[in-house]
Design a protein around this motif. Sequence first.
Motif, PDB file in Angstrom:
ATOM      1  N   GLY A   1      37.216  26.637  69.877  1.00 17.00           N
ATOM      2  CA  GLY A   1      35.882  26.619  70.470  1.00 17.00           C
ATOM      3  C   GLY A   1      35.406  25.179  70.547  1.00 17.00           C
ATOM      4  N   LYS A   2      34.231  24.900  69.982  1.00 15.20           N
ATOM      5  CA  LYS A   2      33.696  23.540  69.990  1.00 15.20           C
ATOM      6  C   LYS A   2      34.102  22.749  68.759  1.00 15.20           C
ATOM      7  CE  LYS A   2      29.772  24.650  72.908  1.00 15.20           C
ATOM      8  NZ  LYS A   2      28.368  24.548  73.157  1.00 15.20           N
ATOM      9  N   LEU A   3      34.866  23.374  67.850  1.00 16.07           N
ATOM     10  CA  LEU A   3      35.278  22.718  66.613  1.00 16.07           C
ATOM     11  C   LEU A   3      36.649  22.073  66.773  1.00 16.07           C
ATOM     12  CD1 LEU A   3      34.219  25.528  64.120  1.00 16.07           C
ATOM     13  CD2 LEU A   3      32.955  23.449  64.706  1.00 16.07           C
ATOM     14  N   GLY A   4      36.854  20.999  66.054  1.00 15.58           N
ATOM     15  CA  GLY A   4      38.154  20.334  66.066  1.00 15.58           C
ATOM     16  C   GLY A   4      38.589  20.030  64.649  1.00 15.58           C
ATOM     17  N   GLY A   5      39.909  20.040  64.441  1.00 18.49           N
ATOM     18  CA  GLY A   5      40.432  19.733  63.122  1.00 18.49           C
ATOM     19  C   GLY A   5      41.936  19.879  63.080  1.00 18.49           C
ATOM     20  N   PHE A   6      42.465  20.064  61.871  1.00 16.86           N
ATOM     21  CA  PHE A   6      43.906  20.095  61.645  1.00 16.86           C
ATOM     22  C   PHE A   6      44.312  21.384  60.936  1.00 16.86           C
ATOM     23  CE2 PHE A   6      42.525  15.743  61.878  1.00 16.86           C
ATOM     24  CZ  PHE A   6      43.475  15.145  62.692  1.00 16.86           C
ATOM     25  N   ILE A   7      45.387  21.998  61.435  1.00 16.44           N
ATOM     26  CA  ILE A   7      45.956  23.196  60.830  1.00 16.44           C
ATOM     27  C   ILE A   7      47.411  22.886  60.518  1.00 16.44           C
ATOM     28  CG2 ILE A   7      46.606  25.622  61.230  1.00 16.44           C
ATOM     29  CD1 ILE A   7      44.155  25.879  63.043  1.00 16.44           C
TER      30      ILE A   7
ATOM     31  N   ARG B   1      48.900  32.311  62.937  1.00 14.32           N
ATOM     32  CA  ARG B   1      49.424  33.330  62.027  1.00 14.32           C
ATOM     33  C   ARG B   1      49.625  32.666  60.679  1.00 14.32           C
ATOM     34  NH1 ARG B   1      55.037  34.880  62.897  1.00 14.32           N
ATOM     35  NH2 ARG B   1      54.453  34.822  65.071  1.00 14.32           N
ATOM     36  N   ASP B   2      48.702  32.893  59.759  1.00 13.55           N
ATOM     37  CA  ASP B   2      48.806  32.256  58.453  1.00 13.55           C
ATOM     38  C   ASP B   2      50.140  32.617  57.815  1.00 13.55           C
ATOM     39  OD1 ASP B   2      46.846  30.755  56.430  1.00 13.55           O
ATOM     40  OD2 ASP B   2      48.183  32.068  55.305  1.00 13.55           O
ATOM     41  N   SER B   3      50.796  31.608  57.229  1.00 17.77           N
ATOM     42  CA  SER B   3      52.139  31.799  56.678  1.00 17.77           C
ATOM     43  C   SER B   3      52.150  32.612  55.390  1.00 17.77           C
ATOM     44  CB  SER B   3      52.803  30.445  56.437  1.00 17.77           C
ATOM     45  OG  SER B   3      52.068  29.718  55.472  1.00 17.77           O
ATOM     46  N   TYR B   4      50.989  32.790  54.764  1.00 16.35           N
ATOM     47  CA  TYR B   4      50.915  33.568  53.529  1.00 16.35           C
ATOM     48  C   TYR B   4      50.657  35.033  53.892  1.00 16.35           C
ATOM     49  CZ  TYR B   4      49.754  34.952  48.776  1.00 16.35           C
ATOM     50  OH  TYR B   4      49.754  35.567  47.563  1.00 16.35           O
ATOM     51  N   ALA B   5      51.630  35.896  53.581  1.00 19.82           N
ATOM     52  CA  ALA B   5      51.529  37.314  53.918  1.00 19.82           C
ATOM     53  C   ALA B   5      50.217  37.887  53.393  1.00 19.82           C
ATOM     54  CB  ALA B   5      52.711  38.073  53.344  1.00 19.82           C
ATOM     55  N   GLY B   6      49.529  38.608  54.230  1.00 21.37           N
ATOM     56  CA  GLY B   6      48.270  39.230  53.823  1.00 21.37           C
ATOM     57  C   GLY B   6      47.043  38.454  54.252  1.00 21.37           C
TER      58      GLY B   6
ATOM     59  N   THR C   1      43.416  31.389  58.847  1.00 23.83           N
ATOM     60  CA  THR C   1      43.973  30.157  58.287  1.00 23.83           C
ATOM     61  C   THR C   1      42.916  29.062  58.305  1.00 23.83           C
ATOM     62  OG1 THR C   1      45.975  28.808  58.238  1.00 23.83           O
ATOM     63  CG2 THR C   1      44.959  29.128  60.390  1.00 23.83           C
ATOM     64  N   CYS C   2      43.099  28.082  57.467  1.00 27.92           N
ATOM     65  CA  CYS C   2      42.125  27.016  57.265  1.00 27.92           C
ATOM     66  C   CYS C   2      42.301  25.879  58.281  1.00 27.92           C
ATOM     67  CB  CYS C   2      42.312  26.478  55.845  1.00 27.92           C
ATOM     68  SG  CYS C   2      41.161  25.194  55.376  1.00 27.92           S
ATOM     69  N   MET C   3      41.210  25.502  58.944  1.00 28.48           N
ATOM     70  CA  MET C   3      41.196  24.292  59.778  1.00 28.48           C
ATOM     71  C   MET C   3      40.481  23.228  58.961  1.00 28.48           C
ATOM     72  SD  MET C   3      39.451  23.478  63.487  1.00 28.48           S
ATOM     73  CE  MET C   3      40.699  24.180  64.531  1.00 28.48           C
ATOM     74  N   ARG C   4      41.143  22.081  58.801  1.00 27.59           N
ATOM     75  CA  ARG C   4      40.611  21.010  57.949  1.00 27.59           C
ATOM     76  C   ARG C   4      40.122  19.821  58.783  1.00 27.59           C
ATOM     77  NH1 ARG C   4      44.961  23.397  54.993  1.00 27.59           N
ATOM     78  NH2 ARG C   4      44.481  23.630  52.789  1.00 27.59           N
ATOM     79  N   ARG C   5      39.173  19.075  58.215  1.00 20.48           N
ATOM     80  CA  ARG C   5      38.690  17.836  58.839  1.00 20.48           C
ATOM     81  C   ARG C   5      39.762  16.750  58.802  1.00 20.48           C
ATOM     82  NH1 ARG C   5      34.267  19.799  57.023  1.00 20.48           N
ATOM     83  NH2 ARG C   5      32.404  19.759  58.277  1.00 20.48           N
ATOM     84  N   HIS C   6      40.465  16.667  57.667  1.00 19.32           N
ATOM     85  CA  HIS C   6      41.480  15.632  57.452  1.00 19.32           C
ATOM     86  C   HIS C   6      42.800  16.298  57.084  1.00 19.32           C
ATOM     87  CE1 HIS C   6      38.175  12.780  57.430  1.00 19.32           C
ATOM     88  NE2 HIS C   6      37.564  13.539  56.539  1.00 19.32           N
ATOM     89  N   CYS C   7      43.891  15.647  57.392  1.00 18.95           N
ATOM     90  CA  CYS C   7      45.239  16.154  57.067  1.00 18.95           C
ATOM     91  C   CYS C   7      45.498  15.964  55.585  1.00 18.95           C
ATOM     92  CB  CYS C   7      46.294  15.396  57.862  1.00 18.95           C
ATOM     93  SG  CYS C   7      46.136  15.528  59.620  1.00 18.95           S
TER      94      CYS C   7
ATOM     95  N   VAL D   1      36.736  22.784  57.956  1.00 18.67           N
ATOM     96  CA  VAL D   1      35.897  22.901  59.156  1.00 18.67           C
ATOM     97  C   VAL D   1      35.502  24.364  59.325  1.00 18.67           C
ATOM     98  CG1 VAL D   1      35.845  22.667  61.676  1.00 18.67           C
ATOM     99  CG2 VAL D   1      36.977  20.925  60.281  1.00 18.67           C
ATOM    100  N   CYS D   2      36.514  25.256  59.260  1.00 17.78           N
ATOM    101  CA  CYS D   2      36.286  26.688  59.426  1.00 17.78           C
ATOM    102  C   CYS D   2      37.576  27.425  59.097  1.00 17.78           C
ATOM    103  CB  CYS D   2      35.844  27.025  60.848  1.00 17.78           C
ATOM    104  SG  CYS D   2      37.112  26.717  62.107  1.00 17.78           S
ATOM    105  N   PHE D   3      37.504  28.740  59.103  1.00 17.39           N
ATOM    106  CA  PHE D   3      38.696  29.575  58.989  1.00 17.39           C
ATOM    107  C   PHE D   3      38.907  30.234  60.345  1.00 17.39           C
ATOM    108  CE2 PHE D   3      37.624  28.906  54.605  1.00 17.39           C
ATOM    109  CZ  PHE D   3      38.867  28.771  54.009  1.00 17.39           C
ATOM    110  N   VAL D   4      40.129  30.115  60.874  1.00 11.43           N
ATOM    111  CA  VAL D   4      40.456  30.643  62.191  1.00 11.43           C
ATOM    112  C   VAL D   4      41.210  31.963  62.007  1.00 11.43           C
ATOM    113  CG1 VAL D   4      41.656  30.202  64.358  1.00 11.43           C
ATOM    114  CG2 VAL D   4      40.643  28.287  63.095  1.00 11.43           C
TER     115      VAL D   4
END
Length: 134
Positions: free
Chosen positions: A54-60, A80-85, A89-95, A105-108
């Motif tokens: 959307g309007k958010l940007g970050g790193f996954i 597709r989060d790599s952890y079963a269940g 997944t987490c979008m971060r501001r920094h790597c 930033v958010c959870f996608v």
Amino acid sequence: GTLIMAVPALALLKNADGYEDVAARVKPSAEAAWDIPSGSLVELVEEWVECEFGKLGGFIKGKNLPSAGSSSPGDLLEVRDSYAGNTETCMRRHCEQDASKGNVVCFVPNGAKAVKLVERWVECRWRGHKNFVK
């Protein structure tokens, strides 16, 4: 871009455009700080994907975006989060491994065409220094 051929925990760094060096940065937003000679062995730390949701940007982390390795900037990627269940997944501001409130930033939610690829980054170590290369 940079082509990386991986072996367990190590990778042979090659400039995909044929140049002798690969530009390395201390973080993706920084200017190139130094050049790593093409053909150098580097220790792989993590693959990161800079993307828009959307309007958010970050790193996954790349492992949560199954088609990122074969995609180009502008492509829409499945999450597709790599952890079963996990359903998101987490979008971060920094790597960074940091999942604190200040870096999240958010959870996608998992799903097709969820985020737009901006750039792929590889966090690696070369001669003891942490680097990011495209």
